[in-house]
Motif scaffolding. Structure first.
Motif, mmCIF file in Angstrom:
data_model
loop_
_atom_site.group_PDB
_atom_site.id
_atom_site.type_symbol
_atom_site.label_atom_id
_atom_site.label_comp_id
_atom_site.label_asym_id
_atom_site.label_seq_id
_atom_site.Cartn_x
_atom_site.Cartn_y
_atom_site.Cartn_z
ATOM 1 N N ILE A 4 0.857 -1.197 0.000
ATOM 2 C CA ILE A 4 0.000 0.000 0.000
ATOM 3 C C ILE A 4 0.883 1.233 0.000
ATOM 4 N N PRO A 5 0.624 2.174 -0.888
ATOM 5 C CA PRO A 5 1.444 3.393 -0.934
ATOM 6 C C PRO A 5 1.421 4.134 0.398
ATOM 7 N N THR A 6 2.547 4.796 0.668
ATOM 8 C CA THR A 6 2.674 5.529 1.926
ATOM 9 C C THR A 6 1.610 6.615 2.040
ATOM 10 N N TYR A 10 -1.111 6.981 5.034
ATOM 11 C CA TYR A 10 -1.177 8.229 5.787
ATOM 12 C C TYR A 10 -2.590 8.813 5.748
ATOM 13 N N ALA A 11 -3.227 8.741 4.590
ATOM 14 C CA ALA A 11 -4.598 9.267 4.469
ATOM 15 C C ALA A 11 -5.569 8.455 5.319
ATOM 16 N N ALA A 12 -5.413 7.109 5.299
ATOM 17 C CA ALA A 12 -6.297 6.254 6.099
ATOM 18 C C ALA A 12 -6.093 6.494 7.591
ATOM 19 N N ALA A 16 -8.788 7.971 10.275
ATOM 20 C CA ALA A 16 -9.142 7.260 11.501
ATOM 21 C C ALA A 16 -8.951 8.145 12.728
ATOM 22 N N VAL A 17 -7.859 8.911 12.764
ATOM 23 C CA VAL A 17 -7.599 9.803 13.897
ATOM 24 C C VAL A 17 -8.658 10.895 13.974
ATOM 25 N N LEU A 18 -8.995 11.481 12.821
ATOM 26 C CA LEU A 18 -10.019 12.524 12.809
ATOM 27 C C LEU A 18 -11.379 11.975 13.218
ATOM 28 N N LEU A 19 -11.692 10.740 12.774
ATOM 29 C CA LEU A 19 -12.960 10.121 13.149
ATOM 30 C C LEU A 19 -13.017 9.874 14.653
ATOM 31 N N ALA A 20 -11.915 9.368 15.229
ATOM 32 C CA ALA A 20 -11.868 9.127 16.670
ATOM 33 C C ALA A 20 -11.981 10.437 17.447
#
Length: 371
Positions: A4-6, A10-12, A16-20
């Motif tokens: 998976i590209p870096t 990083y986007a995923a 996830a951090v923003l969702l949490a």
């Protein structure tokens, strides 16, 4: 497998951090405005209850705004009539009970000391005299300060009551925008079960209200008759407590029984025994026979589910949370049936499997049920 590209990782991770973080902020905000959310739940419940007679009048060609005003006025008029008839007597008896409280406490101390005469160390903690009671009772300045605090609380309560009634009235007069907003929260494929769930919840909430009125009135009448025969002070006060006791299922009737039993015990132990026996029999008959029959056609809720949610709501929001627990259980049950159970095929063996589990006929070795 391709790596998976870096940038994608990083986007995923950022998503996830923003969702949490958003979830944490949302939970914090809900906690901060929990009182407002609870008030909004109350308005929804009252609006669903008043919507039934309003719709009945609207189906008979009465304009909906006029129908809502008629229903609203009838409810307020009935409450005002009940208050005019009952509140003066309840207030008078409350004042009498408060003035006789030291006497009741001394008599209760004597009765308890006599019961525990073989335990002198325990008797010391059960004795009250006039001097100790005077120390326990608040002084006049403290009492006036508390009255001032209660007055401010009463003003806040009146303000909240006006907001609550106004919101309920607006909801009943024109519910269409709110219903559209509610259905728009679901995708088009799930709006039909969402409508059915709200309809089921509305029916159960109306059944909850009527069952409380019917059973509460019966309990209040029986309480007033029996305690009047037993010559227990404060009959109207205890009858009023009995009327509202079913708002807290199972536990409420027993909590409301404690004060009159203690007053009876201050008068005579035999009288207290009869009063306790009366409350025990009445609560069991009403809770196990009458209330299930009254609610069977509308709610069909198991007491354990209501009690469990009542403990949760009571721990989180106090008495208002406990009062709203049963209607909230109805909403949870309706949405659970429409959005979970309805997606699974009907199991004809379900009742048979339940019976086998109850009578311990499950073959745990072969992971099958005995026939």
């Amino acid at each position: 497998m391709s790596e998976i590209p870096t940038e994608s990782r990083y986007a995923a991770l950022s998503k996830a951090v923003l969702l949490a973080a958003g979830l944490v902020v949302l939970l914090w905000l809900c906690y901060q405005v929990s009182g407002v959310l609870l008030l909004f739940l109350f308005t929804i419940i009252f609006a669903l209850i008043l919507n039934a007679p309003t719709t009945w009048l609207a189906d008979r060609k009465v304009p909906r705004p006029l129908a809502a005003l008629l229903v609203f006025g009838a409810v307020l008029g009935l409450l005002g009539l009940l208050g005019w008839l009952a509140v003066p007597r309840i207030t008078e008896q409350l004042s009498e009970l408060a003035s006789n409280l030291p006497t009741y406490a001394q008599n209760l101390s004597k009765q308890l000391s006599a019961l525990f005469e073989n335990y002198p160390q325990l008797q010391k903690h059960l004795r009250f005299d006039e001097e100790s009671l005077t120390k326990e009772l608040p002084s006049l300045p403290v009492l006036l300060q508390r009255v001032g605090q209660y007055s401010l609380s009463a003003l806040g309560l009146v303000f909240l009551l006006i907001v609550l009634l106004s919101t309920v009235l607006y909801m009943v007069i024109e519910p269409r925008p709110l219903l559209k907003l509610y259905l728009s929260l679901f995708p088009a494929s799930r709006r039909e079960p969402a409508a059915r769930a709200l309809g089921k919840a509305s029916k159960m909430v109306i059944g909850w209200m009527w069952s409380n009125v019917v059973v509460g009135s019966l309990e209040a009448a029986l309480t007033a008759i029996f305690l009047n025969i037993m010559d227990i002070p404060g009959v109207w006060v205890w009858a009023a407590l009995a009327f509202f006791s079913e708002l807290v299922p199972k536990i409420g009737p027993y909590l409301m029984a404690a004060p009159p039993v203690l007053v009876a015990l201050a008068i005579d132990p035999t009288t207290a025994l009869w009063v306790a026996l009366f409350y025990l029999v009445m609560n069991e008959l009403m809770g196990d026979l009458v209330m299930p029959r009254v609610r069977s056609s509308t709610m069909n809720l198991h007491p354990v589910s209501s009690l469990f949610l009542m403990l949760i709501m009571g721990s989180a929001f106090g008495l208002p949370g406990a009062l709203i627990a049963t209607p909230l259980t109805a909403f949870i049950k309706a949405f659970y049936e429409e959005f979970y159970l309805a997606r699974h095929p009907f199991d004809e063996q379900l009742d048979k499997q339940v019976e086998l589990i109850m009578y311990r006929r499950v073959d745990t070795k072969n992971s099958t049920l005995e026939q």
